[in-house]
Design a protein around this motif. Structure first.
Motif, mmCIF file in Angstrom:
data_model
loop_
_atom_site.group_PDB
_atom_site.id
_atom_site.type_symbol
_atom_site.label_atom_id
_atom_site.label_comp_id
_atom_site.label_asym_id
_atom_site.label_seq_id
_atom_site.Cartn_x
_atom_site.Cartn_y
_atom_site.Cartn_z
ATOM 1 N N TYR A 1 -7.895 -4.587 8.539
ATOM 2 C CA TYR A 1 -8.258 -3.374 9.285
ATOM 3 C C TYR A 1 -9.459 -2.645 8.697
ATOM 4 C CZ TYR A 1 -4.649 -1.552 5.978
ATOM 5 O OH TYR A 1 -3.872 -1.277 4.886
ATOM 6 N N TYR A 2 -10.060 -3.199 7.656
ATOM 7 C CA TYR A 2 -11.140 -2.475 6.987
ATOM 8 C C TYR A 2 -12.457 -2.541 7.772
ATOM 9 C CZ TYR A 2 -7.913 -2.177 3.107
ATOM 10 O OH TYR A 2 -6.815 -1.910 2.328
ATOM 11 N N TYR B 1 -11.022 2.406 6.792
ATOM 12 C CA TYR B 1 -10.534 1.843 8.060
ATOM 13 C C TYR B 1 -10.809 2.864 9.156
ATOM 14 C CZ TYR B 1 -6.747 4.692 6.197
ATOM 15 O OH TYR B 1 -6.041 5.718 5.623
ATOM 16 N N GLU C 1 3.164 -2.704 3.643
ATOM 17 C CA GLU C 1 2.205 -1.755 3.060
ATOM 18 C C GLU C 1 2.368 -0.461 3.846
ATOM 19 O OE1 GLU C 1 -1.455 -1.125 4.580
ATOM 20 O OE2 GLU C 1 -0.198 -1.121 6.359
ATOM 21 N N LEU C 2 1.677 0.601 3.454
ATOM 22 C CA LEU C 2 1.950 1.887 4.110
ATOM 23 C C LEU C 2 0.855 2.443 4.997
ATOM 24 C CD1 LEU C 2 3.920 2.098 1.356
ATOM 25 C CD2 LEU C 2 4.451 4.155 2.639
ATOM 26 N N THR C 3 -0.331 1.888 4.911
ATOM 27 C CA THR C 3 -1.444 2.502 5.644
ATOM 28 C C THR C 3 -1.182 2.521 7.152
ATOM 29 O OG1 THR C 3 -2.847 1.686 3.889
ATOM 30 C CG2 THR C 3 -3.959 2.503 5.845
ATOM 31 N N VAL D 1 -2.876 6.803 -1.709
ATOM 32 C CA VAL D 1 -3.330 7.953 -0.915
ATOM 33 C C VAL D 1 -4.039 7.482 0.345
ATOM 34 C CG1 VAL D 1 -3.726 9.370 -2.967
ATOM 35 C CG2 VAL D 1 -5.605 8.055 -2.017
ATOM 36 N N GLU D 2 -4.032 8.354 1.343
ATOM 37 C CA GLU D 2 -4.846 8.134 2.538
ATOM 38 C C GLU D 2 -5.554 9.458 2.840
ATOM 39 O OE1 GLU D 2 -4.887 5.047 3.427
ATOM 40 O OE2 GLU D 2 -2.967 4.346 2.631
ATOM 41 N N ARG E 1 -5.915 -1.534 -4.813
ATOM 42 C CA ARG E 1 -6.912 -1.958 -3.823
ATOM 43 C C ARG E 1 -6.915 -0.982 -2.659
ATOM 44 N NH1 ARG E 1 -2.641 -6.234 -3.137
ATOM 45 N NH2 ARG E 1 -1.294 -5.193 -1.637
ATOM 46 N N GLY E 2 -8.006 -1.026 -1.913
ATOM 47 C CA GLY E 2 -8.075 -0.127 -0.771
ATOM 48 C C GLY E 2 -9.369 -0.291 -0.011
ATOM 49 N N GLY F 1 -8.451 4.937 1.944
ATOM 50 C CA GLY F 1 -7.370 5.154 0.984
ATOM 51 C C GLY F 1 -7.234 3.995 0.031
ATOM 52 N N PHE F 2 -6.251 4.103 -0.847
ATOM 53 C CA PHE F 2 -5.971 2.995 -1.766
ATOM 54 C C PHE F 2 -4.507 3.001 -2.156
ATOM 55 C CE2 PHE F 2 -7.407 6.498 -4.595
ATOM 56 C CZ PHE F 2 -6.305 6.603 -5.442
ATOM 57 N N ALA F 3 -4.058 1.846 -2.631
ATOM 58 C CA ALA F 3 -2.701 1.743 -3.169
ATOM 59 C C ALA F 3 -2.797 1.209 -4.589
ATOM 60 C CB ALA F 3 -1.877 0.794 -2.311
ATOM 61 N N TYR G 1 1.672 8.740 -1.141
ATOM 62 C CA TYR G 1 3.005 8.132 -1.030
ATOM 63 C C TYR G 1 3.354 7.410 -2.312
ATOM 64 C CZ TYR G 1 -0.100 4.250 0.209
ATOM 65 O OH TYR G 1 -1.109 3.332 0.221
ATOM 66 N N LEU H 1 -5.706 -7.915 4.342
ATOM 67 C CA LEU H 1 -5.498 -6.947 5.422
ATOM 68 C C LEU H 1 -6.826 -6.793 6.145
ATOM 69 C CD1 LEU H 1 -3.529 -4.269 3.397
ATOM 70 C CD2 LEU H 1 -2.649 -6.154 4.759
ATOM 71 N N GLN I 1 4.459 0.768 -4.553
ATOM 72 C CA GLN I 1 3.063 1.208 -4.484
ATOM 73 C C GLN I 1 2.998 2.733 -4.518
ATOM 74 O OE1 GLN I 1 1.249 -0.112 -0.824
ATOM 75 N NE2 GLN I 1 0.966 -2.205 -1.586
HETATM 76 N N1 LIG Z 1 -2.428 -0.502 2.233
HETATM 77 C C1 LIG Z 1 -3.404 -1.265 1.488
HETATM 78 C C2 LIG Z 1 -4.162 -0.408 0.534
HETATM 79 C C3 LIG Z 1 -4.867 0.692 1.238
HETATM 80 C C4 LIG Z 1 -4.523 1.987 1.327
HETATM 81 N N2 LIG Z 1 -5.432 2.575 2.113
HETATM 82 C C5 LIG Z 1 -6.300 1.702 2.477
HETATM 83 N N3 LIG Z 1 -5.968 0.537 1.957
HETATM 84 C C6 LIG Z 1 -2.706 -2.382 0.716
HETATM 85 O O1 LIG Z 1 -1.508 -2.380 0.579
HETATM 86 O O2 LIG Z 1 -3.398 -3.255 0.232
#
Ligand SMILES: N[C@@H](Cc1c[nH]c[nH+]1)C(=O)O
Length: 413
Positions: free
Chosen positions: A275-276, A300, A77-79, A125-126, A296-297, A318-320, A101, A273, A122
């Protein structure tokens, strides 16, 4: 020898690419309109970056090793990568930072035998550097605008709060918390009934499963659980957020920008994940009774400090959007292109002496408008075969070129 891609890897053929681009271009326009700038981070990262202080499990990452024996992996994932980049490479920037991204991610699945997909795309945004209600609402309205730009018809937002859920789970004996967490995440009543819990705790777990539905009802139920001060504050925040979204939506529906957001509050929503720290959410598309998560997002607020050289705390949300899932849903809704973009012109030199004239004519066509697609016929076919080829390929027109540059234009039937 048979050359196959590795299990779980994907090749996208021209039609897949055309459909993927259709989605990406629309999302990119929305991201730009909301003031976001694109960021590209490395596909490869150190494992400790990817694992984000334990929030992401090692077993879900495809691991690699380089010559220096560094522990590396492909980003799932990218966050985490963006958090790392923001605090280590973007020193001195002012906040908030709005970054988007569009990238591939790799997720290891255990069911490789069935060739389960491991590479995904994906777009997301963040929003870094802003905590609180306004930023939460801004992100969710952006999300709704993205889905609207794609013409996604029936979808709803499942909204939870990671801190509330986490603290509700803390009431369970530590060695059972993992099981309770997973049973609640999977709405698995049978497991909950079979766990060695007191009746009171079982009841609590069942109540947690029921903390899902219409926001007003859920907020009322959760208040009955006797939450302490900080959690009650989180509940109040959630309430204010839902109200703000519905109010903004009302304004939207009166103009032509109705975002059509339906919210299901779900205080049992648990993301893999970990980190939320605030709101968490999923976009569920509901077409023909088939529910599918397409994005989802969440918030964090302690992720960036993990990477910050001085441990400075910078909030983020953010969300993806999950492009394959969106593609499936939009495909069944008929929104996506069904063919790769057609060629407009086939330019045919009638013999060898007409090559230069053909290239000159093709160039003139290509320069005339930036959306035109022009092919040169490369020979080896007679006139009928050329017509058949053009018609098979859906090419709109043939330009027959003579050495002196004279041209006959023929529409393809
Ligand atoms: N990176 C998270 C989505 C996300 C982006 N920003 C916060 N959360 C995922 O892949 O599920």
């Amino acid at each position: 020898m048979v050359y196959q891609p590795p299990a779980g890897a994907r090749d996208l053929l021209p039609l897949d690419v055309a459909q993927k681009r259709w989605i990406e271009e629309r999302l990119q326009q929305v991201f730009h309109r909301w003031g976001y700038h694109q960021i590209i981070t490395s596909t490869l990262e150190r494992m400790d970056t990817l694992m984000a202080g334990g929030a992401i499990q090692r077993s879900t990452v495809i691991q690699l090793q380089n010559a220096e024996d560094e522990d590396l992996g492909l980003r799932p994932e990218l966050t985490a990568s963006i958090a790392r980049t923001a605090v280590t490479r973007m020193g001195g920037v002012t906040y908030p930072q709005r970054l988007y991204y569009n990238a591939n991610v790799f997720q290891r699945t255990r069911e490789l035998k069935h060739n389960r997909q491991q590479e995904f795309y994906q777009a997301g945004v963040e929003l870094l550097g802003s905590g609180g209600l306004l930023a939460d609402a801004d992100i969710l309205l952006l999300l709704a605008n993205c889905l609207q730009a794609l013409g996604l018809q029936r979808w709803y937002l499942v909204l939870g709060e990671a801190e509330i859920t986490r603290s509700l789970i803390k009431a369970f004996p530590p060695h059972l918390q993992g099981k309770v967490r997973s049973a609640i995440a999977h709405l698995d009543r049978i497991t909950i009934d079979s766990l060695p819990l007191t009746d009171e705790l079982k009841e609590r777990a069942r109540i947690m499963l029921d903390l899902r539905g219409n926001p007003a009802d859920v907020l009322q139920k959760v208040s009955s659980l006797g939450l302490d001060e900080p959690l009650q504050a989180a509940v109040n925040n959630l309430k204010a957020l839902v109200e703000l979204l519905y109010e903004s939506e009302k304004i939207g529906t009166h103009s032509s920008h109705g975002i059509g957001m339906e919210i299901i509050l779900d205080l049992s929503l648990i993301q893999t994940l970990d980190y939320y720290t605030g709101i968490v959410f999923e976009v569920v598309s509901d077409t023909d009774g088939q529910a599918r998560v397409v994005g989802r997002g969440g918030r964090y607020d302690h992720l960036l400090e993990l990477y910050h050289p001085q441990g400075e705390n910078i909030p983020g949300i953010g969300f993806a959007l999950l492009l394959e899932d969106l593609q499936q849903v939009l495909l069944s809704g008929g929104q996506l292109p069904q063919t790769a973009p057609p060629i407009n012109w086939l330019v045919v030199p009638e013999d060898k002496s007409a090559y230069t004239a053909a290239f000159t004519y093709a160039k003139k066509l290509r320069d005339s408008t930036h959306l035109v697609r022009v092919e040169i016929d490369l020979g080896g076919r007679n006139t009928d075969e050329i017509r058949e080829y053009a018609s098979d390929r859906n090419i709109a027109q043939i330009a027959w070129i003579k050495a002196d540059g004279s041209t006959t234009i023929e529409p393809v039937v």
